[in-house]
Motif scaffolding. Structure first.
Motif, PDB file in Angstrom:
ATOM      1  N   PHE A 170       0.692  -1.218  -0.156  1.00 28.30           N
ATOM      2  CA  PHE A 170       0.184  -0.042   0.006  1.00 28.30           C
ATOM      3  C   PHE A 170       0.869   1.441  -0.088  1.00 28.30           C
ATOM      4  N   ASP A 171       2.049   1.156  -0.177  1.00 29.96           N
ATOM      5  CA  ASP A 171       2.999   2.277   0.093  1.00 29.96           C
ATOM      6  C   ASP A 171       3.257   3.125  -1.122  1.00 29.96           C
ATOM      7  N   VAL A 172       2.789   2.634  -2.360  1.00 27.89           N
ATOM      8  CA  VAL A 172       2.790   3.650  -3.474  1.00 27.89           C
ATOM      9  C   VAL A 172       1.776   4.314  -3.810  1.00 27.89           C
ATOM     10  N   GLN A 173       1.842   5.610  -4.062  1.00 26.32           N
ATOM     11  CA  GLN A 173       0.827   6.493  -4.450  1.00 26.32           C
ATOM     12  C   GLN A 173       0.314   5.947  -5.767  1.00 26.32           C
ATOM     13  N   PHE A 174      -1.162   6.155  -5.804  1.00 27.21           N
ATOM     14  CA  PHE A 174      -1.935   5.560  -6.914  1.00 27.21           C
ATOM     15  C   PHE A 174      -1.407   6.016  -8.162  1.00 27.21           C
ATOM     16  N   ASP A 175      -1.169   7.416  -8.586  1.00 24.95           N
ATOM     17  CA  ASP A 175      -0.762   7.542  -9.693  1.00 24.95           C
ATOM     18  C   ASP A 175       0.970   7.454 -10.081  1.00 24.95           C
ATOM     19  N   LEU A 176       1.455   6.697  -9.167  1.00 20.75           N
ATOM     20  CA  LEU A 176       2.834   6.286  -9.216  1.00 20.75           C
ATOM     21  C   LEU A 176       3.239   4.741  -9.436  1.00 20.75           C
ATOM     22  N   ILE A 177       2.069   4.294  -9.320  1.00 23.33           N
ATOM     23  CA  ILE A 177       2.459   2.710  -9.410  1.00 23.33           C
ATOM     24  C   ILE A 177       3.090   2.370 -10.530  1.00 23.33           C
ATOM     25  N   GLY A 178       2.613   2.854 -11.598  1.00 21.91           N
ATOM     26  CA  GLY A 178       3.441   2.566 -13.122  1.00 21.91           C
ATOM     27  C   GLY A 178       4.981   2.842 -13.016  1.00 21.91           C
ATOM     28  N   PRO A 179       5.373   3.784 -12.820  1.00 20.21           N
ATOM     29  CA  PRO A 179       6.928   4.117 -12.573  1.00 20.21           C
ATOM     30  C   PRO A 179       7.442   3.346 -11.381  1.00 20.21           C
ATOM     31  N   ALA A 180       6.758   3.076 -10.231  1.00 21.62           N
ATOM     32  CA  ALA A 180       7.256   2.261  -9.324  1.00 21.62           C
ATOM     33  C   ALA A 180       7.503   0.770  -9.723  1.00 21.62           C
ATOM     34  N   PHE A 181       6.649   0.301 -10.519  1.00 21.17           N
ATOM     35  CA  PHE A 181       6.670  -1.142 -10.750  1.00 21.17           C
ATOM     36  C   PHE A 181       7.835  -1.064 -12.043  1.00 21.17           C
ATOM     37  N   GLU A 182       7.704  -0.237 -12.847  1.00 25.92           N
ATOM     38  CA  GLU A 182       8.954  -0.358 -13.611  1.00 25.92           C
ATOM     39  C   GLU A 182      10.263  -0.031 -13.316  1.00 25.92           C
ATOM     40  N   GLY A 183      10.417   0.655 -12.127  1.00 26.16           N
ATOM     41  CA  GLY A 183      11.487   0.912 -11.307  1.00 26.16           C
ATOM     42  C   GLY A 183      12.023  -0.529 -10.581  1.00 26.16           C
ATOM     43  N   GLY A 184      11.016  -1.473 -10.731  1.00 24.12           N
ATOM     44  CA  GLY A 184      11.661  -2.541  -9.780  1.00 24.12           C
ATOM     45  C   GLY A 184      10.932  -3.013  -8.418  1.00 24.12           C
ATOM     46  N   THR A 185       9.873  -2.104  -8.282  1.00 24.73           N
ATOM     47  CA  THR A 185       8.994  -2.450  -7.074  1.00 24.73           C
ATOM     48  C   THR A 185       8.071  -3.486  -7.410  1.00 24.73           C
ATOM     49  N   GLY A 186       7.928  -4.355  -6.470  1.00 28.63           N
ATOM     50  CA  GLY A 186       6.892  -5.553  -6.708  1.00 28.63           C
ATOM     51  C   GLY A 186       7.077  -6.671  -7.716  1.00 28.63           C
ATOM     52  N   ASP A 187       6.230  -7.453  -7.546  1.00 35.69           N
ATOM     53  CA  ASP A 187       6.286  -8.768  -8.302  1.00 35.69           C
ATOM     54  C   ASP A 187       5.080  -8.600  -9.313  1.00 35.69           C
ATOM     55  N   TYR A 188       3.942  -8.044  -8.871  1.00 37.50           N
ATOM     56  CA  TYR A 188       2.877  -7.663  -9.844  1.00 37.50           C
ATOM     57  C   TYR A 188       2.275  -5.966  -9.289  1.00 37.50           C
ATOM     58  N   CYS A 189       1.469  -5.778 -10.297  1.00 37.73           N
ATOM     59  CA  CYS A 189       1.007  -4.524  -9.938  1.00 37.73           C
ATOM     60  C   CYS A 189      -0.467  -4.196 -10.782  1.00 37.73           C
ATOM     61  N   THR A 190      -1.218  -3.457 -10.537  1.00 39.00           N
ATOM     62  CA  THR A 190      -2.379  -3.040 -11.198  1.00 39.00           C
ATOM     63  C   THR A 190      -2.481  -1.884 -11.874  1.00 39.00           C
ATOM     64  N   MET A 191      -3.093  -1.792 -13.198  1.00 45.94           N
ATOM     65  CA  MET A 191      -2.969  -0.579 -14.096  1.00 45.94           C
ATOM     66  C   MET A 191      -4.136  -0.550 -14.507  1.00 45.94           C
ATOM     67  N   PHE A 192      -4.733   0.969 -14.861  1.00 45.61           N
ATOM     68  CA  PHE A 192      -5.982   0.826 -15.791  1.00 45.61           C
ATOM     69  C   PHE A 192      -5.487   1.119 -17.219  1.00 45.61           C
ATOM     70  N   GLU A 193      -6.360   1.090 -18.121  1.00 46.60           N
ATOM     71  CA  GLU A 193      -6.178   1.375 -19.514  1.00 46.60           C
ATOM     72  C   GLU A 193      -6.346   2.898 -19.886  1.00 46.60           C
ATOM     73  N   PRO A 194      -5.500   3.131 -20.752  1.00 40.56           N
ATOM     74  CA  PRO A 194      -4.596   2.680 -21.846  1.00 40.56           C
ATOM     75  C   PRO A 194      -3.326   2.355 -21.200  1.00 40.56           C
ATOM     76  N   SER A 195      -3.020   2.735 -19.745  1.00 41.33           N
ATOM     77  CA  SER A 195      -1.722   2.796 -19.297  1.00 41.33           C
ATOM     78  C   SER A 195      -1.214   1.303 -19.355  1.00 41.33           C
ATOM     79  N   ALA A 196      -2.051   0.211 -19.160  1.00 41.71           N
ATOM     80  CA  ALA A 196      -1.839  -1.127 -18.973  1.00 41.71           C
ATOM     81  C   ALA A 196      -1.374  -1.609 -20.144  1.00 41.71           C
ATOM     82  N   SER A 197      -1.827  -1.404 -21.358  1.00 37.41           N
ATOM     83  CA  SER A 197      -1.452  -1.753 -22.711  1.00 37.41           C
ATOM     84  C   SER A 197      -0.230  -0.831 -23.144  1.00 37.41           C
ATOM     85  N   ALA A 198      -0.142   0.344 -22.716  1.00 40.52           N
ATOM     86  CA  ALA A 198       1.211   1.055 -23.149  1.00 40.52           C
ATOM     87  C   ALA A 198       2.198   0.417 -22.471  1.00 40.52           C
ATOM     88  N   MET A 199       2.445  -0.022 -21.195  1.00 44.03           N
ATOM     89  CA  MET A 199       3.428  -0.882 -20.426  1.00 44.03           C
ATOM     90  C   MET A 199       3.627  -2.138 -21.297  1.00 44.03           C
TER      91      MET A 199
END
Length: 333
Positions: A170-199
């Motif tokens: 729960f430590d990652v702010q909602f709008d920073l989930i994508g950058p955090a995941f791309e930076g190596g945090t977590g094994d899984y994350c959740t994303m909304f579209e179209p960000s999920a498809s872009a990732m």
């Protein structure tokens, strides 16, 4: 968690006190509506169809749209009078109502009926099972937010318990989930579209499941305004709702490609093909509401999920928080 919510509410009150005069005491601004959205996603396709398809314009309304980057921030803006109408999860209204605020937010139209996030893995997995999350760290967003609670509920349906079988971050702010995941945090994350498809297209994460499909129906996002705004600007609320209903009908009766073409101006930099793919993904899980009228049983399920997550201990009154009279009046015509 209740302490955290109280702190947020206290800060909101301070904002109101300090900026009340600047907000102009909610004074009427002609036919303009200041609308704040929890995030910018094709998950809210009917909203953008209403904007780009000219439905708001037909009603004589001008929409000034801003992105709150989280339901807590959106609600603070609504309470402070800096925004007129908010699009966010109903939980934000529930928390305020449970604190006993006199001028509480009233929900007047539901927009989506399922969680709109997709579970992202670091590698493609065509045979993914929710039990695969055992022993993993999953970025879930802000504790107390519907996305995090719906995710926890979805995983619990697979028999896994947070803190025991896996870890919900729960430590990652909602709008920073994508950058955090791309930076190596977590094994899984959740994303909304179209960000999920872009990732996924960038090879930085891969869609393996739909949280909404796993969790089931619940009022995920809805339009709301303070009780005082609803009373003072009932004409605006009616025009706004009428435009949304027209847009909802368009989204539900047209192809993903046709919808993508209309709302494309709201997603500059994203191809219509990518938008259509995202819209179709939401159509496939039946995420878009067909009516703005919220069902009491769905609302109560949402509250059960919130209570089960340990965020609150008592339910709010559905009849108090949801006012479908405006929408029903329009539908009756």
């Amino acid at each position: 968690m209740k302490k955290t919510i109280c702190i947020i509410l206290t800060l909101a009150v301070i904002v109101v006190m300090c900026l009340g005069c600047m907000a102009g005491c909610n004074q009427d601004d002609g036919n303009t509506i200041k609308l704040i959205e929890v995030t910018h996603s094709v998950f809210y396709a009917p909203l953008y169809v209403a904007i780009d398809g000219g439905y708001f314009k037909e009603e004589g309304l001008e929409i000034k749209l801003s992105n709150g980057g989280g339901a807590d921030k959106c609600m603070t803006s609504i309470i402070a009078g800096q925004s007129d109408i908010g699009l966010m999860g109903p939980e934000a209204a529930i928390y305020i109502a449970n604190e006993g605020r006199a001028d509480y937010p009233v929900i007047f139209a539901q927009l989506t009926k399922k969680d709109g996030s997709f579970l992202m893995a670091r590698q493609p997995d065509a045979n993914f099972s929710w039990t695969d999350l055992a022993g993993k760290n999953v970025i879930g967003g802000r504790k107390g937010g519907v996305p995090a609670m719906a995710l926890e509920y979805a995983i619990k349906k697979a028999g896994l318990v947070d803190g025991k079988d896996y870890t919900l971050n729960f430590d990652v702010q909602f709008d920073l989930i994508g950058p955090a995941f791309e930076g190596g945090t977590g094994d899984y994350c959740t994303m909304f579209e179209p960000s999920a498809s872009a990732m996924q297209d960038a090879g930085k994460g891969y869609i393996v499941a739909s949280v909404g499909e796993q969790a089931g129906d619940m009022p995920f996002t809805a339009f709301m305004a303070t009780k005082s705004y609803m009373e003072k600007h009932s004409d605006k609320v009616e025009k706004f709702t009428r435009a949304i209903i027209k847009a909802m009908d368009f989204v539900n009766t047209h192809t993903a490609q046709e919808v993508a073409k209309v709302l494309a101006p709201s997603f500059v930099g994203t191809s219509q093909e990518a938008l259509a793919t995202a819209i179709q993904a939401y159509k496939d899980i039946d995420a878009y509401s067909t009516t703005p009228i919220m069902k009491e049983e769905d609302f109560n399920l949402l509250q059960d999920v919130i209570i089960e997550a340990g965020v609150m201990t008592k339910k709010a009154d559905f009849a108090k928080l949801f006012d479908g009279s405006v929408a029903q009046k329009i539908l009756n015509k």
